[in-house]
Design a protein around this motif. Structure first.
Motif, PDB file in Angstrom:
ATOM      1  N   VAL A 261      16.784 -14.223   6.317  1.00 19.91           N
ATOM      2  CA  VAL A 261      16.889 -12.937   5.612  1.00 19.91           C
ATOM      3  C   VAL A 261      15.657 -12.071   5.841  1.00 19.91           C
ATOM      4  N   GLY A 262      14.701 -12.552   6.640  1.00 22.04           N
ATOM      5  CA  GLY A 262      13.507 -11.748   6.942  1.00 22.04           C
ATOM      6  C   GLY A 262      12.423 -11.918   5.895  1.00 22.04           C
ATOM      7  N   PHE A 263      11.600 -10.886   5.757  1.00 19.45           N
ATOM      8  CA  PHE A 263      10.514 -10.963   4.783  1.00 19.45           C
ATOM      9  C   PHE A 263      11.050 -10.864   3.352  1.00 19.45           C
ATOM     10  N   VAL A 264      10.468 -11.657   2.477  1.00 19.06           N
ATOM     11  CA  VAL A 264      10.759 -11.551   1.047  1.00 19.06           C
ATOM     12  C   VAL A 264       9.428 -11.404   0.318  1.00 19.06           C
ATOM     13  N   GLU A 265       9.494 -10.930  -0.939  1.00 16.32           N
ATOM     14  CA  GLU A 265       8.278 -10.736  -1.730  1.00 16.32           C
ATOM     15  C   GLU A 265       8.232 -11.760  -2.865  1.00 16.32           C
ATOM     16  N   GLY A 266       7.082 -11.797  -3.554  1.00 19.15           N
ATOM     17  CA  GLY A 266       6.900 -12.760  -4.633  1.00 19.15           C
ATOM     18  C   GLY A 266       8.033 -12.735  -5.652  1.00 19.15           C
ATOM     19  N   GLY A 267       8.549 -11.545  -5.938  1.00 16.02           N
ATOM     20  CA  GLY A 267       9.613 -11.420  -6.925  1.00 16.02           C
ATOM     21  C   GLY A 267      10.925 -12.041  -6.483  1.00 16.02           C
ATOM     22  N   ASP A 268      11.069 -12.295  -5.175  1.00 20.51           N
ATOM     23  CA  ASP A 268      12.314 -12.875  -4.655  1.00 20.51           C
ATOM     24  C   ASP A 268      12.347 -14.394  -4.766  1.00 20.51           C
TER      25      ASP A 268
ATOM     26  N   ASP B  66      17.468 -19.107  -0.283  1.00 19.12           N
ATOM     27  CA  ASP B  66      17.450 -20.498  -0.746  1.00 19.12           C
ATOM     28  C   ASP B  66      16.136 -21.199  -0.412  1.00 19.12           C
ATOM     29  N   VAL B  67      15.475 -20.736   0.642  1.00 20.45           N
ATOM     30  CA  VAL B  67      14.231 -21.367   1.100  1.00 20.45           C
ATOM     31  C   VAL B  67      13.186 -20.272   1.302  1.00 20.45           C
ATOM     32  N   ILE B  68      11.991 -20.459   0.727  1.00 21.01           N
ATOM     33  CA  ILE B  68      10.910 -19.489   0.897  1.00 21.01           C
ATOM     34  C   ILE B  68       9.776 -20.166   1.653  1.00 21.01           C
ATOM     35  N   VAL B  69       9.391 -19.556   2.764  1.00 22.99           N
ATOM     36  CA  VAL B  69       8.385 -20.122   3.664  1.00 22.99           C
ATOM     37  C   VAL B  69       7.079 -19.346   3.542  1.00 22.99           C
TER      38      VAL B  69
ATOM     39  N   GLU C 120       0.306 -13.249  12.155  1.00 21.87           N
ATOM     40  CA  GLU C 120       1.070 -14.488  12.317  1.00 21.87           C
ATOM     41  C   GLU C 120       2.429 -14.392  11.627  1.00 21.87           C
ATOM     42  N   LEU C 121       2.522 -13.539  10.607  1.00 17.22           N
ATOM     43  CA  LEU C 121       3.806 -13.379   9.923  1.00 17.22           C
ATOM     44  C   LEU C 121       4.787 -12.596  10.782  1.00 17.22           C
ATOM     45  N   LYS C 122       4.280 -11.596  11.495  1.00 19.63           N
ATOM     46  CA  LYS C 122       5.171 -10.834  12.384  1.00 19.63           C
ATOM     47  C   LYS C 122       5.678 -11.743  13.502  1.00 19.63           C
ATOM     48  N   GLU C 123       4.780 -12.564  14.025  1.00 15.43           N
ATOM     49  CA  GLU C 123       5.174 -13.490  15.099  1.00 15.43           C
ATOM     50  C   GLU C 123       6.188 -14.513  14.567  1.00 15.43           C
ATOM     51  N   ALA C 124       5.910 -15.057  13.380  1.00 14.57           N
ATOM     52  CA  ALA C 124       6.833 -16.039  12.796  1.00 14.57           C
ATOM     53  C   ALA C 124       8.192 -15.399  12.526  1.00 14.57           C
ATOM     54  N   HIS C 125       8.185 -14.134  12.115  1.00 12.26           N
ATOM     55  CA  HIS C 125       9.438 -13.405  11.867  1.00 12.26           C
ATOM     56  C   HIS C 125      10.306 -13.420  13.119  1.00 12.26           C
ATOM     57  N   GLU C 126       9.701 -13.117  14.275  1.00 19.63           N
ATOM     58  CA  GLU C 126      10.461 -13.102  15.529  1.00 19.63           C
ATOM     59  C   GLU C 126      10.953 -14.500  15.895  1.00 19.63           C
ATOM     60  N   MET C 127      10.084 -15.498  15.701  1.00 18.26           N
ATOM     61  CA  MET C 127      10.446 -16.867  16.079  1.00 18.26           C
ATOM     62  C   MET C 127      11.586 -17.412  15.230  1.00 18.26           C
ATOM     63  N   ILE C 128      11.510 -17.190  13.913  1.00 18.62           N
ATOM     64  CA  ILE C 128      12.562 -17.724  13.033  1.00 18.62           C
ATOM     65  C   ILE C 128      13.874 -16.989  13.283  1.00 18.62           C
TER      66      ILE C 128
ATOM     67  N   LEU D  33      10.767 -15.307   4.600  1.00 13.12           N
ATOM     68  CA  LEU D  33       9.349 -15.492   4.912  1.00 13.12           C
ATOM     69  C   LEU D  33       8.554 -14.628   3.936  1.00 13.12           C
ATOM     70  N   LEU D  34       7.668 -15.256   3.158  1.00 10.93           N
ATOM     71  CA  LEU D  34       6.958 -14.541   2.091  1.00 10.93           C
ATOM     72  C   LEU D  34       5.928 -13.571   2.670  1.00 10.93           C
ATOM     73  N   ASN D  35       5.984 -12.334   2.177  1.00 16.61           N
ATOM     74  CA  ASN D  35       5.070 -11.301   2.673  1.00 16.61           C
ATOM     75  C   ASN D  35       4.796 -10.301   1.550  1.00 16.61           C
TER      76      ASN D  35
END
Lengths: 368, 368
Positions: free
Chosen positions: A227-234, A241-244, A207-215, A194-196
């Motif tokens: 894999v949790g939060f990822v950054e632009g460099g990831d 494999d998938v960035i949301v 909404e990102l914290k909530e989505a983190h728990e839901m996913i 999840l991009l953060n």
């Protein structure tokens, strides 16, 4: 160029028919028909329903022997302009080549529609004609992003279907993106990030914290690894494999990456031209450099897939040339062969009650 | 290394004193002191107040003759951890090297503070100790982004001071960013663009449309040219000198661009190694490639400037080595020499009543 090409077809035959909006895009019908011809050369099974000005299309298709007896032309009186407002296109677009291309999917004549036209209008008309799949509130546009992974690409979504997304939307993006990675890239258990703006769990918008728990809560039941939060460099990395992300952030990230790659390309060409020695170097390295250029050529991964609708629509880059259009058509054909639309609908539909349970559970845990 | 180095100083002398948090960053005090030494070599006027563990600092500084008699060491009992929550650092950070470095600016002993530490903590402590400049609601972090412009860089802000920004914040980001471009890059009439997902005026989020009207209305009085909405691909372009966005989007864009550049670098190295011919090519082009690498080396444009506070704080990249730290110190020295903090405060303060007038006028026009 007659109806009998695609009449009396079985469902498996249907999977070879692609509906094409020939009038969209900055380069017009010439580039689109050129792309169709390139696809036809490498793929003897493919058939097209082509929407646009019939006189123009007959002329362009008539010049290409490879396309004869593979195309059914459907005349459209109008074309959606590249700068037309989506709301206007939705209200007044009936009779346009874009509308017709989508209706061929709606009516079950073709499995996937391809257009180089106005993204907003294409999404708006797709929403009206195909409607959202059960359980989907916001559709998303997913693209393939060149990456260090063995499959060469990561899936990134949403890159611009909407300008925002709430936590339940982001959960569905995760499931739809994973389904795309599984079907389109052959990744059995996709890793979803999840991009953060940081990888720590306390960072970012609510909404990102909530989505983190839901996913996280739904990952094991949906054959994904979160894999949790990822950054632009990831985004181009092999960590994921998938960035949301939401469509605003995703669109800015995509265009920033394209702009960065182009800027580096310009600098690189200038550096090779700088001295006699570097010109010689360019000559020696020519073949390897050309291979690299082809590998990261954005035209070869051309095609944003609209996910979350009852049918598959692929948006090719507006400035796509024949090579770019042919890449989008190749993607369309692959997804059509896989029965992708049915698979993803089944996946999201089966996950939805669960997803909503998770949303409710998370909300009640948070005392909301 | 004694107090007399910086006592009895005139205001112009003060502009040569940089306050340094030596304990922040992934590489520790070694890299920071190394960067100070590099800066001292090219800049005979520069002086430092260095905050951190005094025993360690005396050892590191003692080894470098160039730094003797240029540094005043201020002992700090603690250091802020890279993963410490900003709120925790703000409440418990007193006595840390970061807190001390900021207080040297607050107390008028130094003009600019530099830290490689935890960005969120640095911003939180800077907000508490320096306070926001009059008229500023949200401070912003501005960076220099390599561009095709004659000045080689564009200014981009906010890249992560906060995760959101409303329309009045974005107007102030425009003015502060323009002031940075004017003072730091010598662009007399900076062209300002507002980052969005399209250049058409109807696109994007509500606060962006409002900010568009506000910046357009105030541009002529503030010596800027407002080019309207720009997209991610325009960030490194010569269409614009200053790119304004919220800190979430800006941070994702920055990290995506860094990730893209790194990925292309990896691919390029692999391509040069692929065949004997390309290895030869790399050899011939070596000098030009090295020059290019230096030109786009992110370490050479290292340093995010905190704008909108009563004093200037520069955040160096956490992973900065001595070269990176030295670039951040060079930027600090340039801004100190220009009296940047005073200039920007005057600019924003003079624009604020006007900006608020515009905001109110726009809101009342919109019937709010």
């Amino acid at each position: 160029m007659t109806d009998d090409v695609i009449e009396n077809r079985s469902p498996s035959d249907l999977r070879t028919v692609i509906s094409v909006d020939a009038m969209g895009g900055d380069r017009g019908a010439e580039a689109v028909v050129g792309g169709m011809a390139l696809s036809a050369e490498i793929n003897p099974e493919i058939r097209f329903i082509v929407h646009g000005d019939s006189a123009r299309l007959e002329e362009l298709i008539g010049k290409r022997a490879i396309l004869s007896e593979r195309c059914e032309i459907r005349h459209a009186d109008s074309a959606i302009a590249m700068d037309e407002k989506p709301s206007h296109a939705m209200r007044n677009g009936k009779g346009s080549s874009m509308w017709g291309a989508i209706d061929s999917v709606r009516d079950g004549e073709a499995t996937v529609a391809v257009s180089c036209g106005n993204t907003g209008a294409l999404m708006a008309i797709s929403m009206v004609r195909l409607r959202r799949a059960p359980g989907v509130n916001r559709p998303a546009i997913a693209i393939l992003w060149p990456s260090d992974n063995p499959q060469n690409y990561n899936v990134m979504l949403d890159v611009g279907a909407d300008i925002k997304a709430d936590a339940p939307d982001l959960l569905k993006f995760a499931l739809m993106g994973a389904s795309y990675a599984r079907n389109g890239l052959g990744v059995a258990i996709p890793r979803v990030g999840l991009l953060n703006v940081g990888t720590e769990e306390h960072k970012g918008r609510a909404e990102l914290k909530e989505a983190h728990e839901m996913i996280a809560a739904s990952s094991s039941q949906n054959d994904i690894v979160f894999v949790g939060f990822v950054e632009g460099g990831d985004i181009p990395s092999d960590r994921v494999d998938v960035i949301v992300t939401d469509g605003f952030t995703g669109n800015v990230a995509l265009k920033t990456a394209e702009g960065t790659a182009k800027a580096i390309g310009r600098q690189l060409r200038a550096a090779f031209k700088r001295t006699l020695m570097s010109r010689l170097g360019a000559l020696f390295a020519y073949s390897s450099m050309r291979q690299l250029r082809e590998k990261i050529d954005p035209r070869r991964a051309n095609g944003g897939v609209f996910l979350g609708l009852n049918g598959t629509v692929i948006k090719s880059h507006g400035s796509a040339d024949a090579t770019g259009v042919s890449a989008a058509i190749k993607l369309a054909f692959t997804l059509a062969q896989l029965g992708f639309a049915d698979k993803i609908a089944a996946r999201v539909a089966s996950a939805v009650p669960h997803g909503d349970d998770v949303a409710n559970a998370v909300r009640s845990e948070n005392g909301e």
